[in-house]
Design an enzyme around this catalytic site. Structure first.
Site, PDB file in Angstrom:
ATOM      1  N   GLY A 169     -45.490   0.033 -43.745  1.00  0.00           N
ATOM      2  CA  GLY A 169     -46.663   0.351 -44.548  1.00  0.00           C
ATOM      3  C   GLY A 169     -46.619  -0.413 -45.862  1.00  0.00           C
ATOM      4  O   GLY A 169     -45.962  -1.452 -45.991  1.00  0.00           O
ATOM      5  N   GLY A 170     -47.294   0.138 -46.853  1.00  0.00           N
ATOM      6  CA  GLY A 170     -47.343  -0.526 -48.155  1.00  0.00           C
ATOM      7  C   GLY A 170     -45.972  -0.725 -48.757  1.00  0.00           C
ATOM      8  O   GLY A 170     -45.800  -1.565 -49.655  1.00  0.00           O
ATOM      9  N   GLY A 404     -48.301 -40.209 -48.982  1.00  0.00           N
ATOM     10  CA  GLY A 404     -48.395 -39.078 -49.909  1.00  0.00           C
ATOM     11  C   GLY A 404     -47.106 -38.290 -49.939  1.00  0.00           C
ATOM     12  O   GLY A 404     -46.699 -37.760 -50.983  1.00  0.00           O
ATOM     13  N   ALA A 405     -46.436 -38.217 -48.791  1.00  0.00           N
ATOM     14  CA  ALA A 405     -45.193 -37.441 -48.723  1.00  0.00           C
ATOM     15  C   ALA A 405     -44.120 -38.060 -49.627  1.00  0.00           C
ATOM     16  O   ALA A 405     -43.272 -37.353 -50.170  1.00  0.00           O
ATOM     17  CB  ALA A 405     -44.706 -37.358 -47.280  1.00  0.00           C
TER      18      ALA A 405
HETATM   19  C1  HXC Z   1     -40.944  12.605 -45.487  1.00  0.00           C
HETATM   20  C2  HXC Z   1     -39.675  11.741 -43.770  1.00  0.00           C
HETATM   21  C3  HXC Z   1     -40.423  10.548 -43.803  1.00  0.00           C
HETATM   22  C4  HXC Z   1     -41.474  10.443 -44.739  1.00  0.00           C
HETATM   23  C5  HXC Z   1     -38.931  10.363 -42.285  1.00  0.00           C
HETATM   24  N1  HXC Z   1     -38.768  11.576 -42.819  1.00  0.00           N
HETATM   25  N2  HXC Z   1     -39.937   9.712 -42.859  1.00  0.00           N
HETATM   26  N3  HXC Z   1     -39.936  12.751 -44.615  1.00  0.00           N
HETATM   27  N4  HXC Z   1     -41.704  11.490 -45.569  1.00  0.00           N
HETATM   28  N5  HXC Z   1     -42.209   9.327 -44.846  1.00  0.00           N
HETATM   29  C6  HXC Z   1     -37.785  12.579 -42.458  1.00  0.00           C
HETATM   30  C7  HXC Z   1     -38.048  13.169 -41.103  1.00  0.00           C
HETATM   31  O1  HXC Z   1     -38.956  14.243 -41.222  1.00  0.00           O
HETATM   32  C8  HXC Z   1     -36.674  13.642 -40.688  1.00  0.00           C
HETATM   33  O2  HXC Z   1     -36.393  14.828 -41.380  1.00  0.00           O
HETATM   34  C9  HXC Z   1     -35.762  12.585 -41.292  1.00  0.00           C
HETATM   35  O3  HXC Z   1     -36.539  11.936 -42.309  1.00  0.00           O
HETATM   36  C10 HXC Z   1     -35.362  11.536 -40.283  1.00  0.00           C
HETATM   37  O4  HXC Z   1     -36.530  11.075 -39.625  1.00  0.00           O
HETATM   38  P1  HXC Z   1     -36.602  10.968 -38.039  1.00  0.00           P
HETATM   39  O5  HXC Z   1     -38.045  10.852 -37.687  1.00  0.00           O
HETATM   40  O6  HXC Z   1     -35.824  12.056 -37.405  1.00  0.00           O
HETATM   41  O7  HXC Z   1     -35.837   9.600 -37.796  1.00  0.00           O
HETATM   42  P2  HXC Z   1     -36.141   8.479 -36.738  1.00  0.00           P
HETATM   43  O8  HXC Z   1     -36.373   9.083 -35.386  1.00  0.00           O
HETATM   44  O9  HXC Z   1     -35.055   7.494 -36.867  1.00  0.00           O
HETATM   45  O10 HXC Z   1     -37.528   7.800 -37.178  1.00  0.00           O
HETATM   46  C11 HXC Z   1     -37.584   7.090 -38.397  1.00  0.00           C
HETATM   47  C12 HXC Z   1     -39.054   6.779 -38.711  1.00  0.00           C
HETATM   48  C13 HXC Z   1     -39.877   8.107 -38.640  1.00  0.00           C
HETATM   49  C14 HXC Z   1     -39.583   5.772 -37.719  1.00  0.00           C
HETATM   50  C15 HXC Z   1     -39.089   6.143 -40.090  1.00  0.00           C
HETATM   51  O11 HXC Z   1     -39.243   9.086 -39.441  1.00  0.00           O
HETATM   52  C16 HXC Z   1     -41.269   7.927 -39.146  1.00  0.00           C
HETATM   53  O12 HXC Z   1     -42.157   7.416 -38.431  1.00  0.00           O
HETATM   54  N6  HXC Z   1     -41.532   8.402 -40.356  1.00  0.00           N
HETATM   55  C17 HXC Z   1     -42.823   8.390 -40.964  1.00  0.00           C
HETATM   56  C18 HXC Z   1     -43.144   7.013 -41.359  1.00  0.00           C
HETATM   57  C19 HXC Z   1     -44.434   6.961 -42.105  1.00  0.00           C
HETATM   58  O13 HXC Z   1     -45.513   7.124 -41.533  1.00  0.00           O
HETATM   59  N7  HXC Z   1     -44.328   6.819 -43.413  1.00  0.00           N
HETATM   60  C20 HXC Z   1     -45.442   6.679 -44.287  1.00  0.00           C
HETATM   61  C21 HXC Z   1     -45.831   5.225 -44.186  1.00  0.00           C
HETATM   62  S1  HXC Z   1     -47.098   4.802 -45.272  1.00  0.00           S
HETATM   63  P3  HXC Z   1     -35.548  16.000 -40.698  1.00  0.00           P
HETATM   64  O14 HXC Z   1     -35.311  16.983 -41.792  1.00  0.00           O
HETATM   65  O15 HXC Z   1     -36.396  16.521 -39.611  1.00  0.00           O
HETATM   66  O16 HXC Z   1     -34.308  15.359 -40.186  1.00  0.00           O
HETATM   67  C22 HXC Z   1     -46.269   4.308 -46.609  1.00  0.00           C
HETATM   68  C23 HXC Z   1     -47.190   3.922 -47.649  1.00  0.00           C
HETATM   69  C24 HXC Z   1     -46.501   3.297 -48.804  1.00  0.00           C
HETATM   70  O17 HXC Z   1     -45.108   4.320 -46.689  1.00  0.00           O
HETATM   71  C25 HXC Z   1     -47.622   2.847 -49.698  1.00  0.00           C
HETATM   72  C26 HXC Z   1     -47.160   2.120 -50.879  1.00  0.00           C
HETATM   73  C27 HXC Z   1     -48.311   1.708 -51.714  1.00  0.00           C
END
Ligand code: HXC
Length: 510
Positions: A169-170, A404-405
Site C-alpha cells: 500500500g502507501g 549524443g551518447a
Molecule cells: C493491525 C495488523 C495489521 C494491520 C497485520 N496485523 N497487519 N494489525 N493493522 N495493518 C496483525 C494481525 O491482525 C495479526 O495479529 C498479526 O498482525 C500478524 O498478522 P497475520 O495476518 O497473522 O500474519 P500473516 O499471515 O503473515 O499476514 C501478514 C499480512 C496480513 C499479509 C501483512 O497481516 C495482512 O494482509 N495485513 C493487512 C495488510 C493491510 O491491508 N494493511 C493496510 C494496507 S494500506 P494477531 O494478534 O491476530 O496475531 C496501508 C496504507 C498506508 O498500509 C498508507 C500510507 C499513506
C-alpha cells in the site's frame, strides 16, 4: 531501590520479548529474524542505544486499549557500523504485525530528526502489515509525517531501506523516497495494491512474490537496488554498502586504510579491447582491476545491464563508477540505463562522491518502443545529471564514444574535469560504416565503394586523436596505467570547488 531496578528489568524483558514466544517462533519459522536480532547483526557489537522502548499507542477503538505492547511494534535508536554513527528503526512483525500507528510513526520521525540534526544516515528495516487498521486516519497521518521527513532528509543524510517482510500500500512510498532499497529474496515483497485487488480490478492472477518480490523489483521494475538470500546475508551487505557512504552531505567521503598499490599497473588491460570493434568484452574487468583490492559494490546489478553503476575505493576513498557494458546490447544507452545511471550520478553529487566514468557507447538504442516511451526525456536525465554534478569527474574512453551518447557520458563539454582516452578509442559522430552509408548515399548499392568510404572515415575518426587535438580529451593513456592515472587525477581534484548559479532547485526532466 532494588525493587525499582527489578521493575525496570522486568519491563525491559517484556518489551524485548515482543509478546508470546510463539510469535518469535512464527517469525523464525518464516526464515526471518526478529527486529532486535536484525539490529544485532547490522550494528557493531554492543553499540545499540535504544529510544522509546516503553512507548505505547493511545488507540481505544476495537479493544486496542486492552492490547498495549511496549515499543508499539518498532525498535528505534542509534548505534555504529564499523565505528560510524547511524540511526535506525526496525519494525517488529511480532507486535501487531509491525503495523504503523501514530506513535509507531512518531518513533520513526524522532530518529529521523536526530539523524538530520546530527548528520548521520538512517537505515530502516521494514517488516510491517502497513497502516494500523484500528487507528484509521491517525495512522495515515503518521505515514505522512514520515514521508515529509524522507523528503527533507533527501540529499542531507543517506537513507537506506531494507525490505525484510511485507511492505504494501502507501507504505511503499517511504522506502521509494530513500536512496537505496535492499530486499531479502523470497521473504519480502513490495506493492501498491496486492494480488487480491489486482485480480478484482484487472483479472490478472499473480502471486505476491511475482507481483512484488525481490526478483521483480531488481530485474523488472528497478524499484530495488539489490537483493540477497536471507536476513543474515542482507544485513552483512548493508554494512558493506554503508561503509562506502558519507555520513552526510558535508562530511566528505569516508577514508579507510587500503592495502593496494596506487601505482599498480595492469598489463592485461592492454589486451582487453578485442581486435574487432563489434566484439564485446567485460567492462567489469576494468572496474575490478582499477579498484582498491578489487572491491566493487554494484547497484542495480540485475537491471539495465548495459550500464554498470556502483562504488569502489581509490586510495581508500569512495568513488562512484558509471560504465557502459559492451557485453549487453553493445553498451548502448536506452531508457532504463539512462534512468539507472542518472539516479546514481545524482546520489553521488548530493553527497560529494567523485565520479569515474568508463565509456564505450555506440549511441542510443533506436526503435519505436524507445521513442514512444520517451527516450528523449529519459536520456536527458543522464545528460542533466552529469552536467549539474559539481563533484570531481574523471572520464576514461576505452573504445566507442559516438554521437549524443559521447556528450552525455561525462564528456568535457559537461564540465568533466579530466578526460582520458585509451589509444583504442573512437570519438566520432557514429560508426564508420553508418557514416559512409549516410555521406555517400549514392553509392549504397556498391559494397566495395561503401567499404572504401567506411575505411576512409575510420582512418580519420576511429581514434582519439582528433578529439585530443581539440582538447576534448586531455591525454591518451596506456590502458595498463589506468589505475595510476585516475588515482592521480582524483588526488589533484580533492580541492575542487565549483557551484551552479543560485536556484531554488533545478527542473530535471522527470
Ligand atoms: C493491525 C495488523 C495489521 C494491520 C497485520 N496485523 N497487519 N494489525 N493493522 N495493518 C496483525 C494481525 O491482525 C495479526 O495479529 C498479526 O498482525 C500478524 O498478522 P497475520 O495476518 O497473522 O500474519 P500473516 O499471515 O503473515 O499476514 C501478514 C499480512 C496480513 C499479509 C501483512 O497481516 C495482512 O494482509 N495485513 C493487512 C495488510 C493491510 O491491508 N494493511 C493496510 C494496507 S494500506 P494477531 O494478534 O491476530 O496475531 C496501508 C496504507 C498506508 O498500509 C498508507 C500510507 C499513506
Amino acid at each position: 531501590m532494588n525493587e525499582i531496578l527489578i521493575e525496570l528489568e522486568r519491563r525491559r524483558e517484556d518489551a524485548r520479548a515482543g509478546g508470546d514466544p510463539s510469535r518469535t517462533e512464527a517469525q523464525h519459522g518464516r526464515g526471518k529474524l526478529t527486529a532486535r536480532e536484525r539490529i544485532e547483526l547490522l550494528l557493531d557489537e554492543d553499540s545499540f542505544e535504544e529510544f522509546g522502548m516503553f512507548v505505547t499507542h493511545r488507540c481505544i477503538d476495537f479493544g486496542m486499549e486492552r492490547q498495549r505492547p511496549a515499543g508499539d511494534g518498532v525498535v528505534t535508536g542509534w548505534g555504529t557500523i564499523n565505528g560510524r554513527l547511524v540511526y535506525l528503526f526496525s519494525q517488529d512483525f511480532r507486535v501487531l504485525g509491525g503495523s504503523v500507528s501514530a506513535t509507531h510513526a512518531n518513533k520513526i520521525c524522532k530518529i529521523m530528526d536526530m539523524a538530520v540534526q546530527n548528520g548521520a544516515p538512517v537505515i530502516g528495516l521494514n517488516d510491517s502489515g502497513g497502516a494500523r487498521i484500528q487507528e484509521g486516519v491517525d495512522s495515515l497521518a503518521g505515514y505522512g509525517d514520515v514521508f515529509q521527513r524522507n523528503i527533507e532528509a533527501s540529499g542531507v543524510v543517506p537513507q537506506i531501506s531494507v525490505i525484510m517482510g511485507p511492505c504494501a500500500g502507501g507504505a511503499v512510498y517511504s522506502p521509494a523516497m530513500t536512496d537505496f532499497i535492499v530486499m531479502v529474496r523470497d521473504s519480502s515483497y513490495m506493492f501498491v495494491t496486492g494480488p487480491d485487488v489486482v485480480k478484482t480490478v484487472t483479472n490478472e492472477q499473480v502471486t505476491a512474490e511475482e507481483l512484488g518480490g525481490a526478483a521483480t523489483h531488481t530485474r523488472k521494475s528497478s524499484v530495488a537496488d539489490a537483493a540477497f538470500k536471507d536476513d543474515v546475508e542482507t544485513l552483512a551487505e548493508v554494512r558493506r554498502l554503508f561503509d562506502f557512504l558519507p555520513l552526510n552531505n558535508r562530511a566528505g567521503v569516508p577514508f579507510r586504510p587500503f592495502y593496494d598499490d596506487a601505482t599498480r599497473s595492469e598489463m592485461s588491460l592492454d589486451t582487453l579491447i578485442p581486435e574487432s570493434p563489434n566484439q564485446p568484452y567485460d567492462m567489469k574487468e576494468l572496474i575490478l582491476k582499477v579498484a582498491d583490492e578489487g572491491d566493487f559494490f554494484e547497484i542495480q546489478e540485475d537491471f539495465a545491464k548495459n550500464i554498470i553503476v556502483g562504488f569502489i575505493r581509490l586510495e581508500g576513498r569512495t568513488i562512484g563508477v558509471v560504465a557502459n557494458q559492451p557485453m549487453v546490447l553493445a553498451g548502448v544507452l536506452d531508457i532504463d540505463s539512462a534512468r539507472k545511471a542518472a539516479r546514481f550520478v545524482r546520489f553521488c553529487d548530493c553527497f560529494g562522491i567523485p565520479l569515474l566514468t568508463f565509456v564505450d557507447v555506440p549511441g542510443f538504442l533506436p526503435g519505436t518502443s524507445q521513442e514512444y516511451n520517451g527516450v528523449i526525456k529519459h536520456g536527458a536525465k543522464l545528460l542533466f545529471a552529469y552536467g549539474e554534478a559539481t563533484v570531481p569527474k574523471v572520464t576514461v574512453v576505452t573504445r566507442k564514444a559516438y554521437g549524443g551518447a559521447y556528450v552525455v557520458m561525462s564528456s568535457k563539454h559537461l564540465r568533466s574535469d579530466i578526460n582520458y582516452a585509451w589509444p583504442t578509442s573512437e570519438v566520432a559522430v557514429m560508426g564508420a560504416r553508418g557514416a559512409a552509408e549516410i555521406i555517400h548515399r549514392a553509392d549504397l548499392g556498391d559494397v566495395d565503394k561503401i567499404a572504401s568510404h567506411a575505411a576512409e572515415y575510420e582512418a580519420r575518426f576511429a581514434n582519439p586523436f582528433v578529439a585530443a587535438e581539440r582538447g576534448f580529451i586531455d591525454e591518451v593513456i596506456q590502458p595498463h596505467s589506468t589505475r595510476r592515472r585516475v588515482i592521480r587525477a582524483f588526488a589533484s581534484l580533492r580541492g575542487k570547488k565549483r557551484s551552479m548559479p543560485w536556484k531554488k532547485h533545478d527542473n530535471i526532466p522527470l
